[in-house]
Design a protein around this motif. Structure first.
Motif: not given
Length: 231
Positions: A39-48
């Protein structure tokens, strides 16, 4: 045989983005009698600006003596707020943001990580998106006798067909291709590399009676330019 199925200790690594992107992964099942699930949670720090993660390369294995070699994995979307692309990349092409190059499907298009290569590849009923609950399958096939390497995508069990078909030297290492995710926004997903792989690689996109859909094959009957258009 799915070579990814036998990997027991692989970890996910990020693209070293310096924009406060985040990654957390955990193994939620690791039983000898069932498929290993991450199970992986990931998020980009800058939109675009996308954030990329890759399943860490496994230790080199001895060359396969078989003519057919396969890698197959599935990603189940648990929660998605943004956009995701799923596919394969090599460690040498795994870089921050848009610089990662590989073979990806984003729910509508086939891309190399930054540019669309095939537009409208996804099933018409999905309207070009990957959403919560969807399952995306990716099958990389190496056929040594034919000297080819191909990638087939599946969307909720529906075969979308071959997206990439490349010439591949017989000695090419299949292990150099790794599962890779490309996210703009935030996603929680589950990864699994099942022992059983799909048996079909032919495109099987359901037809639709919705006249607002223009999916299908088109033929140009007439093309005008210049004076004929009154320019």
């Amino acid at each position: 045989m799915n070579s990814l199925h036998n990997e027991k200790a692989s970890q996910w690594i990020d693209d070293k983005s310096s924009n406060e992107s985040t990654l957390h992964s955990s193994i939620v099942s690791n039983d000898d009698h069932q498929d290993i699930k991450h199970e992986i949670t990931l998020a980009s720090g800058r939109k675009g600006t996308p954030f990329n993660i890759m399943l860490q390369p496994s230790p080199p294995s001895s060359p396969s003596n078989t003519d057919d070699n396969d890698l197959y994995f599935e990603i189940t979307i648990i929660e998605l707020n943004g956009h995701i692309a799923i596919g394969f990349a090599t460690p040498s092409e795994f870089k921050p943001g848009w610089s990662t190059k590989g073979m990806f499907y984003n729910g509508n298009n086939i891309t190399n990580g930054s540019a669309a290569l095939i537009v409208g590849f996804g099933p018409p009923q999905k309207r070009g998106s990957i959403s919560n609950g969807d399952v995306i399958g990716v099958h990389l096939k190496q056929r040594k006798k034919e000297g080819t390497l191909s990638v087939v995508f599946y969307h909720n069990g529906q075969c979308l067909g071959t997206a990439f078909h490349l010439k591949s030297p017989a000695e090419a290492a299949l292990s150099s291709f790794r599962p890779c995710l490309h996210v703009d926004g935030k996603a929680i997903v589950a990864y699994v590399a099942p022992g059983l792989m799909p048996t079909t690689s032919s495109r099987n996109v359901s037809s639709t009676n919705d006249l607002t859909s223009f999916a299908g094959e088109w033929r140009i009957k007439q093309c005008l330019r210049g004076p004929e258009l009154g320019e």
